[in-house]
Design a protein around this motif. Sequence first.
Motif, PDB file in Angstrom:
ATOM      1  N   GLY A   1      -6.506  12.156   5.866  1.00 57.63           N
ATOM      2  CA  GLY A   1      -7.474  12.739   4.932  1.00 57.63           C
ATOM      3  C   GLY A   1      -7.171  12.347   3.498  1.00 57.63           C
ATOM      4  N   ASP A   2      -8.123  12.635   2.601  1.00 58.50           N
ATOM      5  CA  ASP A   2      -7.906  12.178   1.223  1.00 58.50           C
ATOM      6  C   ASP A   2      -6.905  13.049   0.474  1.00 58.50           C
ATOM      7  OD1 ASP A   2      -9.601  14.286   0.961  1.00 58.50           O
ATOM      8  OD2 ASP A   2     -11.137  13.213  -0.175  1.00 58.50           O
ATOM      9  N   THR A   3      -6.432  14.146   1.121  1.00 67.11           N
ATOM     10  CA  THR A   3      -5.321  14.875   0.506  1.00 67.11           C
ATOM     11  C   THR A   3      -3.961  14.326   0.987  1.00 67.11           C
ATOM     12  OG1 THR A   3      -5.547  16.519   2.246  1.00 67.11           O
ATOM     13  CG2 THR A   3      -6.552  17.062   0.130  1.00 67.11           C
ATOM     14  N   ASP A   4      -3.969  13.555   2.108  1.00 68.25           N
ATOM     15  CA  ASP A   4      -2.712  13.003   2.657  1.00 68.25           C
ATOM     16  C   ASP A   4      -2.424  11.600   2.116  1.00 68.25           C
ATOM     17  OD1 ASP A   4      -2.954  15.169   4.542  1.00 68.25           O
ATOM     18  OD2 ASP A   4      -4.257  13.887   5.742  1.00 68.25           O
ATOM     19  N   VAL A   5      -3.488  10.820   1.913  1.00 70.07           N
ATOM     20  CA  VAL A   5      -3.321   9.398   1.587  1.00 70.07           C
ATOM     21  C   VAL A   5      -3.573   9.207   0.098  1.00 70.07           C
ATOM     22  CG1 VAL A   5      -4.074   7.047   2.129  1.00 70.07           C
ATOM     23  CG2 VAL A   5      -4.187   8.830   3.894  1.00 70.07           C
ATOM     24  N   ALA A   6      -2.656   8.532  -0.576  1.00 72.50           N
ATOM     25  CA  ALA A   6      -2.806   8.298  -2.018  1.00 72.50           C
ATOM     26  C   ALA A   6      -4.000   7.377  -2.274  1.00 72.50           C
ATOM     27  CB  ALA A   6      -1.534   7.663  -2.568  1.00 72.50           C
ATOM     28  N   THR A   7      -4.691   7.613  -3.378  1.00 71.54           N
ATOM     29  CA  THR A   7      -5.801   6.732  -3.763  1.00 71.54           C
ATOM     30  C   THR A   7      -5.235   5.345  -4.062  1.00 71.54           C
ATOM     31  OG1 THR A   7      -6.931   8.617  -4.696  1.00 71.54           O
ATOM     32  CG2 THR A   7      -7.721   6.444  -5.379  1.00 71.54           C
ATOM     33  N   PRO A   8      -5.757   4.314  -3.400  1.00 69.78           N
ATOM     34  CA  PRO A   8      -5.172   2.977  -3.592  1.00 69.78           C
ATOM     35  C   PRO A   8      -5.522   2.397  -4.958  1.00 69.78           C
ATOM     36  CG  PRO A   8      -7.092   2.876  -2.165  1.00 69.78           C
ATOM     37  CD  PRO A   8      -6.871   4.320  -2.455  1.00 69.78           C
ATOM     38  N   ASP A   9      -4.715   1.445  -5.386  1.00 71.26           N
ATOM     39  CA  ASP A   9      -4.977   0.765  -6.655  1.00 71.26           C
ATOM     40  C   ASP A   9      -4.824  -0.737  -6.457  1.00 71.26           C
ATOM     41  OD1 ASP A   9      -5.727   0.636  -9.253  1.00 71.26           O
ATOM     42  OD2 ASP A   9      -4.104   1.929  -9.986  1.00 71.26           O
ATOM     43  N   ALA A  10      -5.419  -1.505  -7.369  1.00 69.38           N
ATOM     44  CA  ALA A  10      -5.311  -2.962  -7.265  1.00 69.38           C
ATOM     45  C   ALA A  10      -3.863  -3.383  -7.504  1.00 69.38           C
ATOM     46  CB  ALA A  10      -6.241  -3.620  -8.273  1.00 69.38           C
ATOM     47  N   ASP A  11      -3.423  -4.403  -6.773  1.00 67.11           N
ATOM     48  CA  ASP A  11      -2.053  -4.913  -6.866  1.00 67.11           C
ATOM     49  C   ASP A  11      -1.950  -5.834  -8.097  1.00 67.11           C
ATOM     50  OD1 ASP A  11       0.329  -6.252  -6.583  1.00 67.11           O
ATOM     51  OD2 ASP A  11      -0.196  -7.219  -4.675  1.00 67.11           O
ATOM     52  N   PRO A  12      -1.102  -5.493  -9.082  1.00 68.99           N
ATOM     53  CA  PRO A  12      -1.001  -6.333 -10.287  1.00 68.99           C
ATOM     54  C   PRO A  12      -0.640  -7.783  -9.974  1.00 68.99           C
ATOM     55  CG  PRO A  12       0.208  -4.268 -10.564  1.00 68.99           C
ATOM     56  CD  PRO A  12      -0.226  -4.315  -9.138  1.00 68.99           C
TER      57      PRO A  12
END
Length: 308
Positions: free
Chosen positions: A198-209
């Motif tokens: 769920g979106d409380t378990d999984v961190a919001t992803p971000d682009a890889d620098p």
Amino acid sequence: MSVTVRVPAKVNVQLGVGGLRADGFHDLANVFFAVALGDEVTATAGTGVTLSCSGPDAAVVPLDDSNLAARAARLLAAHHGIADPGVHLHIAKAIPVAGGMAGGSADGAAALVACDALWGLGTPLDTLLELAAELGSDVPFALVGGVALGRGRGEILEALPVGGTFHWVFAVADGGLSTPAVFRECDRLRDEAGTGFGDTDVATPDADPALLAALADGDVVALAGALANDLQPAALSLRPALADTLRAGTEAGALGALVSGSGPTCAFLAKDADAAAAVAAALRASGTCRAAHATYGPVPGAAVSARG
Ligand code: C5P
């Protein structure tokens, strides 16, 4: 009078998948890359909204209102208060169907641009992007092309700088994969691994620098090392034979390999055009795919290519 629009397919050079949201979508860090392999959609005056399709996969393209091209024509007409739109849309299909390359989304974007031109509407790009987002998460990117980071469910776009042309090979599988089914399998695998989905378990992803720097520098070796797709384990779980395709392309000299989007098309990054042609030939000979296409990118989004 007719208007033809050319529209690119996409590969996701990074597809970071967050948790399942209450609305059934997943938050993404989605780095879209537009490739020259593309469809052409030709709009001509007609009665009602009708579709036809040509190309090797034409038999499996729906020609009813479930096709995003038809839905795009009706949505654009409704937005402008056109009660009885008249258009025939012919799709010259080169993008694999249900292949993880956003072919249906591309046709939706192309139909928006083609109908806008045929009907002389002059709809601003911002409005076309809003209508595109209503049609599907990948449709806005097909309008803008190039390379872009898609956030939210993929529809909130930010153009990214790219320092060169990259050469790709796409290995087309027999049959498609359902995007919702692949996202569901991703959730199931995460649940099974005990990490939650769920979106409380999984961190919001971000682009890889490192990936963004590789794109900006035009550094193919660095980009190959940074390719990442969080949906790949799910696509491989549903279609284990894709591992053989990935291996065949890598053994043939591809610098990087990944499943394209939700699959089952596999994407390979090659050093240059000659290396891409060699990887494509080796994949065709390997018997691990139905077809293999060498292409390049980035290329622009949906645009009028001919008027008749
Ligand atoms: O937006 P689109 O209609 O292309 O999405 C198809 C399906 O893919 C959604 O119904 C959902 O199951 C899945 N999806 C998702 N998260 C996203 C985009 C799509 O779960 N960001």
